[in-house]
Design a protein around this motif. Structure first.
Motif, PDB file in Angstrom:
ATOM      1  N   ALA A   1      56.688 -25.327 -29.143  1.00  0.00           N
ATOM      2  CA  ALA A   1      57.533 -25.396 -27.943  1.00  0.00           C
ATOM      3  C   ALA A   1      58.883 -24.724 -28.191  1.00  0.00           C
ATOM      4  O   ALA A   1      59.411 -24.032 -27.316  1.00  0.00           O
ATOM      5  N   VAL A   2      59.438 -24.913 -29.386  1.00  0.00           N
ATOM      6  CA  VAL A   2      60.711 -24.271 -29.739  1.00  0.00           C
ATOM      7  C   VAL A   2      60.532 -22.755 -29.701  1.00  0.00           C
ATOM      8  O   VAL A   2      61.342 -22.030 -29.110  1.00  0.00           O
ATOM      9  N   ALA A   3      59.458 -22.268 -30.312  1.00  0.00           N
ATOM     10  CA  ALA A   3      59.197 -20.826 -30.344  1.00  0.00           C
ATOM     11  C   ALA A   3      59.052 -20.285 -28.916  1.00  0.00           C
ATOM     12  O   ALA A   3      59.604 -19.228 -28.580  1.00  0.00           O
ATOM     13  N   LYS A   4      58.334 -21.018 -28.074  1.00  0.00           N
ATOM     14  CA  LYS A   4      58.104 -20.573 -26.698  1.00  0.00           C
ATOM     15  C   LYS A   4      59.423 -20.496 -25.929  1.00  0.00           C
ATOM     16  O   LYS A   4      59.688 -19.505 -25.250  1.00  0.00           O
ATOM     17  N   ILE A   5      60.235 -21.520 -26.032  1.00  0.00           N
ATOM     18  CA  ILE A   5      61.521 -21.549 -25.332  1.00  0.00           C
ATOM     19  C   ILE A   5      62.413 -20.399 -25.797  1.00  0.00           C
ATOM     20  O   ILE A   5      63.147 -19.817 -25.015  1.00  0.00           O
ATOM     21  N   LEU A   6      62.336 -20.079 -27.088  1.00  0.00           N
ATOM     22  CA  LEU A   6      63.193 -19.032 -27.647  1.00  0.00           C
ATOM     23  C   LEU A   6      62.554 -17.642 -27.568  1.00  0.00           C
ATOM     24  O   LEU A   6      63.109 -16.677 -28.091  1.00  0.00           O
ATOM     25  N   SER A   7      61.393 -17.543 -26.919  1.00  0.00           N
ATOM     26  CA  SER A   7      60.691 -16.261 -26.730  1.00  0.00           C
ATOM     27  C   SER A   7      60.453 -15.534 -28.048  1.00  0.00           C
ATOM     28  O   SER A   7      60.744 -14.349 -28.195  1.00  0.00           O
ATOM     29  N   VAL A   8      59.943 -16.276 -29.021  1.00  0.00           N
ATOM     30  CA  VAL A   8      59.653 -15.704 -30.334  1.00  0.00           C
ATOM     31  C   VAL A   8      58.304 -16.251 -30.793  1.00  0.00           C
ATOM     32  O   VAL A   8      57.885 -17.324 -30.363  1.00  0.00           O
ATOM     33  N   SER A   9      57.626 -15.504 -31.648  1.00  0.00           N
ATOM     34  CA  SER A   9      56.366 -16.003 -32.193  1.00  0.00           C
ATOM     35  C   SER A   9      56.669 -17.146 -33.166  1.00  0.00           C
ATOM     36  O   SER A   9      57.790 -17.268 -33.675  1.00  0.00           O
ATOM     37  N   LEU A  10      55.674 -17.953 -33.431  1.00  0.00           N
ATOM     38  CA  LEU A  10      55.836 -19.023 -34.410  1.00  0.00           C
ATOM     39  C   LEU A  10      56.184 -18.426 -35.777  1.00  0.00           C
ATOM     40  O   LEU A  10      57.043 -18.947 -36.490  1.00  0.00           O
ATOM     41  N   GLU A  11      55.529 -17.314 -36.107  1.00  0.00           N
ATOM     42  CA  GLU A  11      55.818 -16.644 -37.377  1.00  0.00           C
ATOM     43  C   GLU A  11      57.270 -16.186 -37.430  1.00  0.00           C
ATOM     44  O   GLU A  11      57.939 -16.318 -38.442  1.00  0.00           O
ATOM     45  N   GLY A  12      57.737 -15.629 -36.330  1.00  0.00           N
ATOM     46  CA  GLY A  12      59.130 -15.179 -36.270  1.00  0.00           C
ATOM     47  C   GLY A  12      60.101 -16.336 -36.414  1.00  0.00           C
ATOM     48  O   GLY A  12      61.116 -16.223 -37.107  1.00  0.00           O
ATOM     49  N   LEU A  13      59.785 -17.455 -35.774  1.00  0.00           N
ATOM     50  CA  LEU A  13      60.633 -18.632 -35.872  1.00  0.00           C
ATOM     51  C   LEU A  13      60.708 -19.127 -37.314  1.00  0.00           C
ATOM     52  O   LEU A  13      61.765 -19.503 -37.800  1.00  0.00           O
ATOM     53  N   LEU A  14      59.565 -19.093 -38.006  1.00  0.00           N
ATOM     54  CA  LEU A  14      59.507 -19.587 -39.385  1.00  0.00           C
ATOM     55  C   LEU A  14      59.983 -18.560 -40.408  1.00  0.00           C
ATOM     56  O   LEU A  14      60.024 -18.845 -41.597  1.00  0.00           O
ATOM     57  N   GLY A  15      60.323 -17.365 -39.933  1.00  0.00           N
ATOM     58  CA  GLY A  15      60.848 -16.354 -40.835  1.00  0.00           C
ATOM     59  C   GLY A  15      59.783 -15.560 -41.546  1.00  0.00           C
ATOM     60  O   GLY A  15      60.062 -14.873 -42.524  1.00  0.00           O
ATOM     61  N   GLU A  16      58.557 -15.652 -41.065  1.00  0.00           N
ATOM     62  CA  GLU A  16      57.462 -14.883 -41.639  1.00  0.00           C
ATOM     63  C   GLU A  16      57.255 -13.674 -40.757  1.00  0.00           C
ATOM     64  O   GLU A  16      56.355 -13.630 -39.937  1.00  0.00           O
ATOM     65  N   GLU A  17      58.107 -12.705 -40.915  1.00  0.00           N
ATOM     66  CA  GLU A  17      58.076 -11.533 -40.052  1.00  0.00           C
ATOM     67  C   GLU A  17      56.768 -10.787 -40.214  1.00  0.00           C
ATOM     68  O   GLU A  17      56.647  -9.874 -41.013  1.00  0.00           O
ATOM     69  N   ALA A  18      55.788 -11.216 -39.457  1.00  0.00           N
ATOM     70  CA  ALA A  18      54.483 -10.566 -39.473  1.00  0.00           C
ATOM     71  C   ALA A  18      54.608  -9.229 -38.759  1.00  0.00           C
ATOM     72  O   ALA A  18      55.634  -8.926 -38.169  1.00  0.00           O
TER      73      ALA A  18
END
Length: 128
Positions: A62-79
């Motif tokens: 939900a945090v990733a969705k609200i911030l318009s970022v992938s889960l990987e991006g949120l966790l710092g795993e720049e896939a």
């Protein structure tokens, strides 16, 4: 049940908090607005951003969705960059995303306010 955390985990929590803070600010959201959209306290968001509190795993999507970022991006795993439309989400798209996370009654209230503003703007355009 306050288990001690490793220094590695503390570094991760701090980096995650910094990412959440930067993404939230980029989205034009306050901590209070983000907290409301996630149905958590503003203090929880503040603690996540400061790296003082672990963010619960079930809330991460939900945090990733609200911030318009992938889960990987949120966790710092720049896939590899996930294909999506060019550029960051517009302010309006970000607002719609936040609204979609609100309770149905609040969504209805926002929709009614938008309808009134749109109607008024259309009347002004036509000179009525």
């Amino acid at each position: 049940m306050a288990a001690s955390i490793s220094s590695e985990e503390q570094v991760f929590m701090t980096e995650l908090g910094n990412r959440i803070s930067a993404l939230r600010k980029d989205a034009g959201l306050t901590q209070a607005e983000m907290a409301q959209a996630l149905n958590v306290s503003q203090q929880a968001v503040q603690s996540w951003e400061a790296g003082r509190r672990r963010i619960q795993i079930p809330i991460l999507p939900a945090v990733a969705k609200i911030l318009s970022v992938s889960l990987e991006g949120l966790l710092g795993e720049e896939a590899e960059h996930i294909p999506r439309k060019r550029g960051p989400a517009s302010r309006l798209e970000q607002q719609i995303e936040v609204i979609s996370q609100l309770p149905k009654a609040r969504q209805k209230m926002v929709a009614e306010m938008l309808d009134a503003v749109i109607s008024q703007a259309q009347q002004q355009e036509t000179g009525s």
